[in-house]
Motif scaffolding. Structure first.
Motif, PDB file in Angstrom:
ATOM      1  N   ALA A   1      -5.034   4.398   1.160  1.00  0.00           N
ATOM      2  CA  ALA A   1      -3.560   4.726   1.580  1.00  0.00           C
ATOM      3  C   ALA A   1      -3.159   6.083   0.598  1.00  0.00           C
ATOM      4  O   ALA A   1      -2.661   6.798   1.162  1.00  0.00           O
ATOM      5  CB  ALA A   1      -2.855   3.536   0.950  1.00  0.00           C
TER       6      ALA A   1
ATOM      7  N   ARG B   1      -0.817  -6.608   0.521  1.00  0.00           N
ATOM      8  CA  ARG B   1      -2.076  -7.644   0.193  1.00  0.00           C
ATOM      9  C   ARG B   1      -1.840  -8.456  -1.209  1.00  0.00           C
ATOM     10  O   ARG B   1      -0.968  -7.807  -2.013  1.00  0.00           O
ATOM     11  CB  ARG B   1      -3.135  -7.104   0.306  1.00  0.00           C
TER      12      ARG B   1
ATOM     13  N   LEU C   1       0.769  -1.209  -0.031  1.00  0.00           N
ATOM     14  CA  LEU C   1      -0.095  -0.040  -0.071  1.00  0.00           C
ATOM     15  C   LEU C   1       0.817   1.250  -0.015  1.00  0.00           C
ATOM     16  O   LEU C   1       1.904   1.394   0.999  1.00  0.00           O
ATOM     17  CB  LEU C   1      -0.872  -0.113   1.183  1.00  0.00           C
TER      18      LEU C   1
ATOM     19  N   LEU D   1       2.818   3.361   3.160  1.00  0.00           N
ATOM     20  CA  LEU D   1       2.472   2.396   4.209  1.00  0.00           C
ATOM     21  C   LEU D   1       3.313   1.141   4.211  1.00  0.00           C
ATOM     22  O   LEU D   1       3.708   0.682   5.334  1.00  0.00           O
ATOM     23  CB  LEU D   1       0.978   2.136   4.326  1.00  0.00           C
ATOM     24  N   ALA D   2       3.760   0.893   3.223  1.00  0.00           N
ATOM     25  CA  ALA D   2       4.541  -0.447   3.129  1.00  0.00           C
ATOM     26  C   ALA D   2       5.540  -0.361   1.856  1.00  0.00           C
ATOM     27  O   ALA D   2       5.386   0.405   0.863  1.00  0.00           O
ATOM     28  CB  ALA D   2       3.902  -1.579   3.038  1.00  0.00           C
TER      29      ALA D   2
ATOM     30  N   GLY E   1      -5.717  -2.100   8.160  1.00  0.00           N
ATOM     31  CA  GLY E   1      -4.143  -1.818   8.120  1.00  0.00           C
ATOM     32  C   GLY E   1      -3.983  -0.379   7.735  1.00  0.00           C
ATOM     33  O   GLY E   1      -2.978   0.136   7.924  1.00  0.00           O
ATOM     34  N   VAL E   2      -4.721   0.522   7.050  1.00  0.00           N
ATOM     35  CA  VAL E   2      -4.716   1.752   6.835  1.00  0.00           C
ATOM     36  C   VAL E   2      -5.386   2.747   8.139  1.00  0.00           C
ATOM     37  O   VAL E   2      -6.191   2.892   8.559  1.00  0.00           O
ATOM     38  CB  VAL E   2      -5.538   2.307   5.643  1.00  0.00           C
TER      39      VAL E   2
ATOM     40  N   ALA F   1       3.157  -7.460   7.767  1.00  0.00           N
ATOM     41  CA  ALA F   1       2.987  -6.259   7.492  1.00  0.00           C
ATOM     42  C   ALA F   1       1.606  -5.537   7.869  1.00  0.00           C
ATOM     43  O   ALA F   1       1.365  -4.413   7.644  1.00  0.00           O
ATOM     44  CB  ALA F   1       3.019  -6.098   5.830  1.00  0.00           C
TER      45      ALA F   1
ATOM     46  N   ALA G   1      -8.657  -0.495  -0.222  1.00  0.00           N
ATOM     47  CA  ALA G   1      -7.234  -0.407   0.521  1.00  0.00           C
ATOM     48  C   ALA G   1      -6.296   0.539  -0.257  1.00  0.00           C
ATOM     49  O   ALA G   1      -5.769   1.462   0.365  1.00  0.00           O
ATOM     50  CB  ALA G   1      -6.875  -1.624   0.835  1.00  0.00           C
TER      51      ALA G   1
ATOM     52  N   ARG H   1      -0.907  -4.250   5.458  1.00  0.00           N
ATOM     53  CA  ARG H   1      -0.503  -3.179   4.618  1.00  0.00           C
ATOM     54  C   ARG H   1       0.410  -3.771   3.348  1.00  0.00           C
ATOM     55  O   ARG H   1       0.585  -3.109   2.415  1.00  0.00           O
ATOM     56  CB  ARG H   1       0.474  -2.227   5.143  1.00  0.00           C
TER      57      ARG H   1
END
Length: 455
Positions: free
Chosen positions: A274, A233, A194, A197-198, A302-303, A228, A270, A231
């Protein structure tokens, strides 16, 4: 005789697909986990399930000849056991005796001793000839070239024709068999980090088109995902590009308001979340199905951005917010002809007669989304289908309705700008800027992306 766990899981999944309209890609991972299969058995169960469902039309033609009766006259459970056995005999390296014996046992467990004798006779008849001989035999049954292609490439005739027309719109009709072959191949696992974020793992290979996509050279994707914390997928590269085309079509201004109108199951949501977080925008999501709305909430967990998820008909949801949004994603319900690699049963569930009802819904959803745009706002109309009625036809109808109040932004140019390498997007025959991705050309789902700006 005890059936091997991998075959049992595959058979039970196939039965659920046919009995309960289950989705193999959702049910199979749960079934594998519950059965406690090893990695090798899980891989076998996956291959047996997906391979059998993908080539069901071809196997049914073989079974009809070997059984000397129409497949609809065979008990459904026995038929699924036969399909599973024929797949192993014709398309895998599984030993013939194992393929026959265990499939016969599945037929016996499903419908009794008499069924096991019938299944044994059919499968031994199939095992006596080579796969090539069977393919020639069923091809000789075809009454037309389209029917021959349908039988040998395991796509319904109406799908063959729809895909040929879509390719012909790009001057690529001669690529039909390459596309059908790609549809019948298991796709490689593609992942998304994302944005903001990652990061991609150091040993991962960057995908050619999406700036956030990657593929692992080895190892367990689930371990990477867990580490992760949501973040990273699993997500097809075409799906990534569909979301990024909307967020990067024009620069984002802080404070923009975005809406994902048909959000389930949440993969694109998602990515949007992000991107919204990175650029100071807000995002809302909507999904009419409560179960799929739950998947959306899980996908965006996860966001670190609050994303309210409503559960309404998208036409109503957009209609309640005239002129309020800067960007809207309409990932519309469709035939799913672009994701036949991942959803193998989809090709057998839809019919040409379903298309008019779907396109009517798509037109209404896209029209409602345009009405919810601010002046200058952009809507991305996305389908996981290349069917011209669901793509160019829908966009043309909505543009006719809105006239000069709506202009097209070249999604093809946006997607090309996102890519590290040329995605080889051909100009569309209708002169639009629609981006059409293909499994055989881009190794993605056949995603169609159109961008429309309200002026």
């Amino acid at each position: 005789m005890r059936v091997a766990p991998a075959r049992a899981v595959a058979f039970d999944t196939i039965r659920a697909v046919h009995e309960s309209d289950a989705f193999a890609n959702l049910l199979l991972p749960t079934s594998i986990s519950r059965a406690g299969l090893s990695a090798s058995d899980a891989a076998l169960a996956t291959e047996l399930t997906y391979g059998t469902l993908r080539r069901q039309g071809t196997y049914d033609a073989v079974i009809a000849i070997a059984a000397d009766r129409a497949v609809h006259d065979i008990d459904p459970g026995v038929l699924d056991a036969l399909r599973l056995g024929v797949h192993q005999l014709m398309s895998t390296r599984v030993a013939s005796h194992a393929a026959v014996n265990e499939s016969v046992e599945l037929a016996r467990a499903s419908a009794g001793r008499a069924a096991s004798g019938f299944a044994n006779a059919v499968l031994r008849r199939v095992s006596r000839d080579t796969p090539g001989e069977w393919m020639s035999r069923i091809a000789d049954l075809a009454r037309s070239d389209d029917e021959r292609i349908s039988l040998t490439h395991a796509h319904p005739v109406w799908v063959v024709r729809a895909l040929r027309r879509a390719l012909a719109a790009e001057g690529r009709a001669d690529e039909l068999e390459a596309l059908l072959t790609a549809d019948n191949a298991a796709p490689r696992v593609t992942m998304a980090a994302l944005p903001g974020l990652a990061e991609r793992p150091d040993d991962a290979r960057h995908t050619p088109f999406s700036p956030v996509g990657f593929r692992l050279e080895g190892g367990d994707p689930e371990a990477v995902i867990a580490q992760a914390q949501g973040r990273v997928r699993v997500q097809d590269e075409g799906s990534q590009l569909a979301a990024l085309a909307l967020t990067r079509a024009v620069p984002v201004r802080a404070g923009e308001r975005w809406l994902d109108l048909c959000a389930g199951p949440g993969g694109k949501t998602a990515v949007l979340a992000a991107e919204a977080l990175a650029h100071g925008a807000t995002l809302e999501a909507n999904e009419i199905s409560p179960a799929r709305a739950g998947l959306v909430r899980k996908a965006i967990a996860g966001v670190p951005l609050e994303v309210p998820v409503s559960e309404q008909d998208g036409r109503v949801r957009a209609g309640e917010a005239p002129g309020e949004y800067d960007r809207i994603l309409v990932d519309a319900p469709c035939t799913g002809l672009g994701a036949l690699r991942r959803r193998p049963e989809a090709r057998w569930r839809k019919a040409a007669a379903d298309v008019p009802e779907l396109t009517a819904l798509q037109i209404e959803l896209l029209g409602a989304a345009v009405g919810a745009l601010k002046p200058g706002g952009i809507v991305a109309y996305v389908t996981c289908s290349p069917h011209l009625a669901e793509t160019a036809g829908v966009v043309a109808e909505v543009r006719r309705e809105w006239g000069e109040a709506l202009e097209e932004v070249s999604a093809g140019a946006v997607v090309t700008a996102l890519s590290d390498s040329d995605p080889n997007l051909a100009p569309q025959a209708d002169g639009s800027g629609r981006a059409q991705l293909w499994p055989h050309r881009h190794n993605t789902d056949a995603m169609s992306i159109s961008l429309l700006r309200r002026v």
